[in-house]
Design a protein around this motif. Structure first.
Motif, PDB file in Angstrom:
ATOM      1  N   GLU A   3       0.844  -1.192   0.000  1.00  0.00           N
ATOM      2  CA  GLU A   3       0.000   0.000   0.000  1.00  0.00           C
ATOM      3  C   GLU A   3       0.882   1.245   0.000  1.00  0.00           C
ATOM      4  OE1 GLU A   3      -3.105   0.007   2.926  1.00  0.00           O
ATOM      5  OE2 GLU A   3      -3.877   1.959   2.263  1.00  0.00           O
ATOM      6  N   ARG A  13      -7.354   5.018  -0.595  1.00  0.00           N
ATOM      7  CA  ARG A  13      -6.299   4.019  -0.406  1.00  0.00           C
ATOM      8  C   ARG A  13      -5.727   3.616  -1.763  1.00  0.00           C
ATOM      9  NH1 ARG A  13      -7.840  -0.463   3.890  1.00  0.00           N
ATOM     10  NH2 ARG A  13      -5.560  -0.618   3.871  1.00  0.00           N
ATOM     11  N   THR A 139      -7.195  -8.235  -4.529  1.00  0.00           N
ATOM     12  CA  THR A 139      -7.712  -7.403  -3.453  1.00  0.00           C
ATOM     13  C   THR A 139      -8.962  -6.678  -3.966  1.00  0.00           C
ATOM     14  OG1 THR A 139      -7.131  -5.656  -1.881  1.00  0.00           O
ATOM     15  CG2 THR A 139      -6.291  -5.396  -4.093  1.00  0.00           C
ATOM     16  N   TYR A 141     -11.178  -3.523  -4.929  1.00  0.00           N
ATOM     17  CA  TYR A 141     -10.816  -2.186  -5.403  1.00  0.00           C
ATOM     18  C   TYR A 141     -11.986  -1.570  -6.159  1.00  0.00           C
ATOM     19  CZ  TYR A 141     -10.321  -4.451  -9.928  1.00  0.00           C
ATOM     20  OH  TYR A 141     -10.568  -5.157 -11.069  1.00  0.00           O
ATOM     21  N   ASP A 142     -11.871  -0.272  -6.392  1.00  0.00           N
ATOM     22  CA  ASP A 142     -12.882   0.460  -7.169  1.00  0.00           C
ATOM     23  C   ASP A 142     -12.344   0.915  -8.523  1.00  0.00           C
ATOM     24  OD1 ASP A 142     -14.865   0.676  -4.905  1.00  0.00           O
ATOM     25  OD2 ASP A 142     -13.140   1.714  -4.016  1.00  0.00           O
ATOM     26  N   THR A 250     -12.398   5.504  -1.546  1.00  0.00           N
ATOM     27  CA  THR A 250     -12.085   4.875  -2.839  1.00  0.00           C
ATOM     28  C   THR A 250     -10.806   4.049  -2.726  1.00  0.00           C
ATOM     29  OG1 THR A 250     -13.100   6.713  -4.050  1.00  0.00           O
ATOM     30  CG2 THR A 250     -11.565   5.320  -5.275  1.00  0.00           C
ATOM     31  N   ARG A 251     -10.866   2.838  -3.251  1.00  0.00           N
ATOM     32  CA  ARG A 251      -9.691   1.949  -3.246  1.00  0.00           C
ATOM     33  C   ARG A 251      -9.132   1.882  -4.661  1.00  0.00           C
ATOM     34  NH1 ARG A 251      -9.972  -1.838   1.321  1.00  0.00           N
ATOM     35  NH2 ARG A 251      -8.839  -3.314   0.033  1.00  0.00           N
TER      36      ARG A 251
END
Ligand SMILES: *Cc1c(COP(=O)(O)O)cnc(C)c1O
Length: 264
Positions: A3, A13, A139, A141-142, A250-251
């Motif tokens: 990250e 993130r 993972t 995520y967006d 938001t990822r």
């Protein structure tokens, strides 16, 4: 996945996915015994084609922009060590490299049967190769972000996205408005349709391809990232996050493309 931690991100993130996009772009382009392609003297694409040629027993010809400079730089020396034949095209002809006239000349010289890959390797097969990337992200995520040069990587990532997710490309060339048409054209060529889940940001080119500014240079030094593509995308993500361009929470998966230059 690693990250990216930066106070400027707020509640956004950012996860870093290291992924060399050039082999993906070549994966479905390797069914030919002889392959010719184009690139600048430091082209990652030229190197990737040379390496794929060595690995798969394909004869490769690299048409390089401009004149020969000896000794060869490490990138071209590596390509030659992989078995690639290097030839040069003056800058005026290079600009016309994808026209029928120049292509006919290259076929006359290198054989009518030779398969020709465009500069940067972006074609329908490359898009299909890059479409496999989203499926390998482990993972939630967006948004997937990637740098955009010729747009093939973005076109593929967009085509491979699950429902509801988005792709955002960061143009590394100045005046890259052509990418909006080009990404759609590549998707059409690969799948006979386009997607509406992607966009291109044109604001973080820092003067153009392989150009930089003191601000970007400081960013490269601080984050120790590759400067032609990756730094511009990461700078863009951080800057947009600071401007609250992403909804809180938001990822983002940022694709860290490429790998370091080979040393001689
Ligand atoms: C080629 C390349 C890109 C851009 O890919 P396109 O499909 O041309 O948009 C991004 N990052 C790196 C490191 C590259 O070599």
């Amino acid at each position: 996945m690693e990250e990216l931690l930066d106070p400027g991100l707020g509640r956004v993130r950012v996860f870093l996915k290291h992924d060399d996009n050039k082999p993906r772009k070549l994966k479905y382009n390797l069914g030919h015994p002889r392959l010719l392609t184009f690139g600048g003297a430091y082209s990652n694409h030229i190197r990737a084609v040379a390496e794929a040629g060595r690995r798969h027993g394909i004869e490769t010809i690299g048409v390089i922009r401009g004149e020969e400079h000896l000794p060869l730089n490490p990138s071209l020396a590596h390509a030659v060590a992989c078995g690639m034949t290097i030839t040069y095209l003056d800058r005026a002809s290079y600009r016309l490299k994808h026209t029928e006239e120049v292509l006919a000349g290259l076929r006359a010289r290198w054989g009518q049967d030779i398969a020709i890959l465009p500069e940067g390797g972006s074609n329908a097969a490359a898009v299909r190769g890059c479409a496999e990337l989203p499926g390998e992200i482990g993972t939630d995520y967006d948004v997937i972000c990637c740098p955009a040069g010729t747009g093939g990587t973005l076109a593929g990532i967009s085509a491979g996205l699950p429902e509801g997710k988005r792709a955002l490309g960061f143009a590394v060339l100045k005046g890259a408005g052509f990418l909006n048409g080009e990404v759609a054209r590549l998707q059409q060529e690969a799948y006979g349709r386009t997607w509406a889940n992607w966009s291109v940001n044109l604001d973080y080119h820092f003067g153009g391809y392989a150009k930089s500014t003191p601000t970007l240079d400081r960013f490269i030094a601080k984050f120790r990232v590759e400067g032609v593509y990756v730094a511009k995308m990461l700078y863009g993500i951080l800057d947009l996050a600071r401007q609250d361009a992403f909804a809180p929470g938001t990822r983002i998966v940022a694709v860290i493309t490429g790998r370091p230059l080979p040393r001689l």
